[in-house]
Enzyme design. Structure first.
Site, PDB file in Angstrom:
ATOM      1  N   ASP A   1      -0.399   5.000   1.197  1.00 31.28           N
ATOM      2  CA  ASP A   1      -0.435   5.811   2.562  1.00 31.28           C
ATOM      3  C   ASP A   1      -0.079   5.262   3.783  1.00 31.28           C
ATOM      4  O   ASP A   1      -0.875   4.047   4.069  1.00 31.28           O
ATOM      5  CB  ASP A   1      -1.816   6.383   2.491  1.00 31.28           C
ATOM      6  CG  ASP A   1      -1.991   7.415   0.903  1.00 31.28           C
ATOM      7  OD1 ASP A   1      -0.925   7.676   0.492  1.00 31.28           O
ATOM      8  OD2 ASP A   1      -2.914   7.625   0.876  1.00 31.28           O
TER       9      ASP A   1
ATOM     10  N   ASP B   1       0.733  -0.925   0.080  1.00 32.02           N
ATOM     11  CA  ASP B   1       0.132   0.031  -0.180  1.00 32.02           C
ATOM     12  C   ASP B   1       0.738   1.194   0.024  1.00 32.02           C
ATOM     13  O   ASP B   1       2.104   1.065   0.160  1.00 32.02           O
ATOM     14  CB  ASP B   1      -0.805  -0.128   1.364  1.00 32.02           C
ATOM     15  CG  ASP B   1      -1.566   1.233   1.322  1.00 32.02           C
ATOM     16  OD1 ASP B   1      -2.359   1.837   0.468  1.00 32.02           O
ATOM     17  OD2 ASP B   1      -1.861   1.922   2.709  1.00 32.02           O
TER      18      ASP B   1
END
Length: 189
Positions: free
Chosen positions: A29, A27
């Site tokens: 963020d 991922d």
């Protein structure tokens, strides 16, 4: 710890495992970088978590492919930051698109693009709902608290190895069980 020291330690960690994932998915963020990119401007210079760059370079050196799965509503900013950080070439697939659900669609696309089976993937994310949903697909998933770091790498590779060994043991049991010749119920006299 500098990038080279982190990379060296990550290489040691990776080298300690006999079974490695074919693809590691991150991922963005609060996993690779410490912010939501939709709260930032393209003009800013982003930064990664302290261990992220060294880990990514170590995985690349070991020949392990990497991909990105992000639900960012601002894919343009995310892609700009990836370019600014000079890490775009590190990833074989980038699935960055807004989604109100978990990341199963991202992983379907990554699988279609790479051909890597879900059980050969390792995923790092900071949201438990993504971890839960993607794990159900057969992906080994690791929840990170403060971004990806050496501890998370070790934890993820340990889980991956354990999952892989469980699958292999089950395959062996299955083969043994079904390769035995069944006793015939109609005996000839």
């Amino acid at each position: 710890m500098g990038d080279e020291k982190v990379k060296a330690e990550a290489l040691q960690i990776i080298g300690a495992f006999q079974v490695l994932p074919r693809l590691v998915v991150f991922d963005l963020d609060y996993t690779l970088w410490p912010f939501y990119c939709e709260c930032r401007s393209k003009r800013e210079m982003p930064s990664l978590y302290p261990h992220a760059k060294g880990i990514v370079h170590a995985l690349k050196d070991k020949g392990i492919d990497m991909a990105i799965a992000s639900r960012s509503p601002t894919a343009d900013i995310a892609e700009t930051f990836i370019n600014k950080l000079s890490i775009k070439s590190m990833f074989v697939a980038q699935e960055i698109f807004s989604s109100w659900t978990d990341k199963t669609d991202h992983f379907q696309r990554i699988h279609s693009r790479t051909g890597v089976p879900f059980n050969s993937m390792l995923f790092f994310d900071d949201e438990n709902r993504n971890i839960q949903a993607v794990s159900k697909m057969g992906v080994t998933s690791t929840l990170v608290g403060n971004g990806v770091n050496l501890g998370a790498l070790r934890e993820g590779l340990t889980k991956f190895s354990e999952n892989w060994n469980t699958v292999e043991k089950n395959k062996q049991k299955w083969r043994t069980k079904f390769s035995q010749k069944p006793e015939s119920s109609d005996k000839k006299e």
